[in-house]
Design a protein around this motif. Sequence first.
Motif, mmCIF file in Angstrom:
data_model
loop_
_atom_site.group_PDB
_atom_site.id
_atom_site.type_symbol
_atom_site.label_atom_id
_atom_site.label_comp_id
_atom_site.label_asym_id
_atom_site.label_seq_id
_atom_site.Cartn_x
_atom_site.Cartn_y
_atom_site.Cartn_z
ATOM 1 N N ALA A 237 -11.041 4.135 -5.071
ATOM 2 C CA ALA A 237 -10.048 3.221 -5.640
ATOM 3 C C ALA A 237 -9.466 3.773 -6.936
ATOM 4 O O ALA A 237 -8.262 3.650 -7.193
ATOM 5 C CB ALA A 237 -10.668 1.841 -5.886
ATOM 6 N N TRP B 43 0.838 -1.207 0.000
ATOM 7 C CA TRP B 43 0.000 0.000 0.000
ATOM 8 C C TRP B 43 0.864 1.244 0.000
ATOM 9 O O TRP B 43 0.641 2.167 -0.791
ATOM 10 C CB TRP B 43 -0.894 0.036 1.241
ATOM 11 C CG TRP B 43 -1.867 -1.076 1.374
ATOM 12 C CD1 TRP B 43 -2.176 -2.030 0.435
ATOM 13 C CD2 TRP B 43 -2.665 -1.371 2.523
ATOM 14 N NE1 TRP B 43 -3.114 -2.897 0.934
ATOM 15 C CE2 TRP B 43 -3.437 -2.523 2.206
ATOM 16 C CE3 TRP B 43 -2.796 -0.790 3.778
ATOM 17 C CZ2 TRP B 43 -4.328 -3.085 3.123
ATOM 18 C CZ3 TRP B 43 -3.675 -1.344 4.677
ATOM 19 C CH2 TRP B 43 -4.438 -2.474 4.355
ATOM 20 N N THR C 158 -6.980 -2.367 1.065
ATOM 21 C CA THR C 158 -8.240 -3.063 1.344
ATOM 22 C C THR C 158 -8.490 -2.974 2.839
ATOM 23 O O THR C 158 -8.118 -3.857 3.603
ATOM 24 C CB THR C 158 -8.151 -4.539 0.899
ATOM 25 O OG1 THR C 158 -6.968 -5.119 1.471
ATOM 26 C CG2 THR C 158 -8.073 -4.658 -0.614
ATOM 27 N N ARG D 138 -12.411 -12.037 3.778
ATOM 28 C CA ARG D 138 -11.557 -11.239 2.897
ATOM 29 C C ARG D 138 -11.710 -9.754 3.207
ATOM 30 O O ARG D 138 -12.789 -9.286 3.551
ATOM 31 C CB ARG D 138 -11.911 -11.482 1.421
ATOM 32 C CG ARG D 138 -11.685 -12.893 0.945
ATOM 33 C CD ARG D 138 -12.153 -13.065 -0.500
ATOM 34 N NE ARG D 138 -11.432 -12.196 -1.420
ATOM 35 C CZ ARG D 138 -11.980 -11.165 -2.053
ATOM 36 N NH1 ARG D 138 -13.252 -10.852 -1.870
ATOM 37 N NH2 ARG D 138 -11.258 -10.433 -2.881
ATOM 38 N N TYR D 139 -10.600 -9.036 3.067
ATOM 39 C CA TYR D 139 -10.636 -7.583 3.151
ATOM 40 C C TYR D 139 -10.873 -7.028 1.745
ATOM 41 O O TYR D 139 -10.383 -7.581 0.749
ATOM 42 C CB TYR D 139 -9.330 -7.044 3.713
ATOM 43 C CG TYR D 139 -9.140 -7.338 5.184
ATOM 44 C CD1 TYR D 139 -9.646 -6.468 6.150
ATOM 45 C CD2 TYR D 139 -8.476 -8.490 5.608
ATOM 46 C CE1 TYR D 139 -9.485 -6.732 7.504
ATOM 47 C CE2 TYR D 139 -8.308 -8.762 6.959
ATOM 48 C CZ TYR D 139 -8.809 -7.886 7.900
ATOM 49 O OH TYR D 139 -8.653 -8.154 9.228
ATOM 50 N N VAL D 140 -11.630 -5.940 1.672
ATOM 51 C CA VAL D 140 -12.014 -5.400 0.369
ATOM 52 C C VAL D 140 -11.751 -3.899 0.307
ATOM 53 O O VAL D 140 -11.589 -3.230 1.330
ATOM 54 C CB VAL D 140 -13.513 -5.676 0.073
ATOM 55 C CG1 VAL D 140 -13.770 -7.169 0.003
ATOM 56 C CG2 VAL D 140 -14.395 -5.027 1.131
ATOM 57 N N VAL D 141 -11.735 -3.385 -0.922
ATOM 58 C CA VAL D 141 -11.574 -1.952 -1.156
ATOM 59 C C VAL D 141 -12.891 -1.252 -0.877
ATOM 60 O O VAL D 141 -13.962 -1.731 -1.276
ATOM 61 C CB VAL D 141 -11.131 -1.693 -2.611
ATOM 62 C CG1 VAL D 141 -11.050 -0.193 -2.888
ATOM 63 C CG2 VAL D 141 -9.800 -2.363 -2.892
ATOM 64 N N ASN D 142 -12.820 -0.132 -0.205
ATOM 65 C CA ASN D 142 -14.029 0.643 0.064
ATOM 66 C C ASN D 142 -14.593 1.176 -1.254
ATOM 67 O O ASN D 142 -13.873 1.800 -2.030
ATOM 68 C CB ASN D 142 -13.705 1.807 1.004
ATOM 69 C CG ASN D 142 -14.952 2.505 1.516
ATOM 70 O OD1 ASN D 142 -15.751 3.021 0.751
ATOM 71 N ND2 ASN D 142 -15.108 2.520 2.832
ATOM 72 N N THR E 124 -3.869 -1.470 -4.146
ATOM 73 C CA THR E 124 -4.875 -0.595 -3.551
ATOM 74 C C THR E 124 -5.228 -1.096 -2.159
ATOM 75 O O THR E 124 -5.498 -2.291 -1.984
ATOM 76 C CB THR E 124 -6.142 -0.585 -4.430
ATOM 77 O OG1 THR E 124 -5.792 -0.168 -5.747
ATOM 78 C CG2 THR E 124 -7.179 0.382 -3.866
#
Length: 225
Positions: A137, A106, A114, A122-126, A112
């Motif tokens: 993003a 990052w 997350t 799972r971690y995700v992009v806002n 990007t």
Amino acid sequence: MHSHQTAGAILADQIRRHRERLGMSRHDLAAELARLGRPDLTYAVIVSIETGRSGKRRPVAADELLTFGLALATPPLLLLLPLGSETTVPTVPAADPRDPATVWQWMTGQTTPTLDGPIDGRYVVNPRRLADGETWAAAWARAAYPVSLAPEFTRRCEAARKGRLRAALDPSTQPDYVDRLDELASVIQEMTREGLTLPELPPEVAGDMKRLGLLNQPTNPRGTE
């Protein structure tokens, strides 16, 4: 391998760890910092950074991080994100700590962030949008674009330099040299479109590009004069 609560605590621990790795006392480190132009980073300051004595740890300012890295013969980002010696590092107060390698990507713009989650593990992009309607993003990716362009410029500049040397020894390789110049020109044009400051070109390469019409006069990089 333990997890600290703050980035400042990690940084302090890594300064101490790398100082001891080099066999340096705090006086030695202070002398090296002074040699690099920071006589204000004294023995007492180092004690405050490393130990937080009197209940208050002295923070390391952004403009001091490079100096500490150079004094400790350590890439500065490793002082913040110690790959291999910490399992997690803090991100932001509203998000979970993550592994140092992920946060490294990052901070260097390679991926990007997350921060949301975990969702289904799972971690995700806002997905939020900014005031101008662009997704967060997309704005991040646009800002991080120079991360890929800068090393590409360096690679293609070196390829052109080597191509010129080969062409000087073997004129039959001249077409290949022109191809390398054309590839370099495409990166220069992309950097110009992005409004980036262009690094200096080897004067002989810049001269050949100008002679072949591969550089436009208004956006010539340094080295063409």
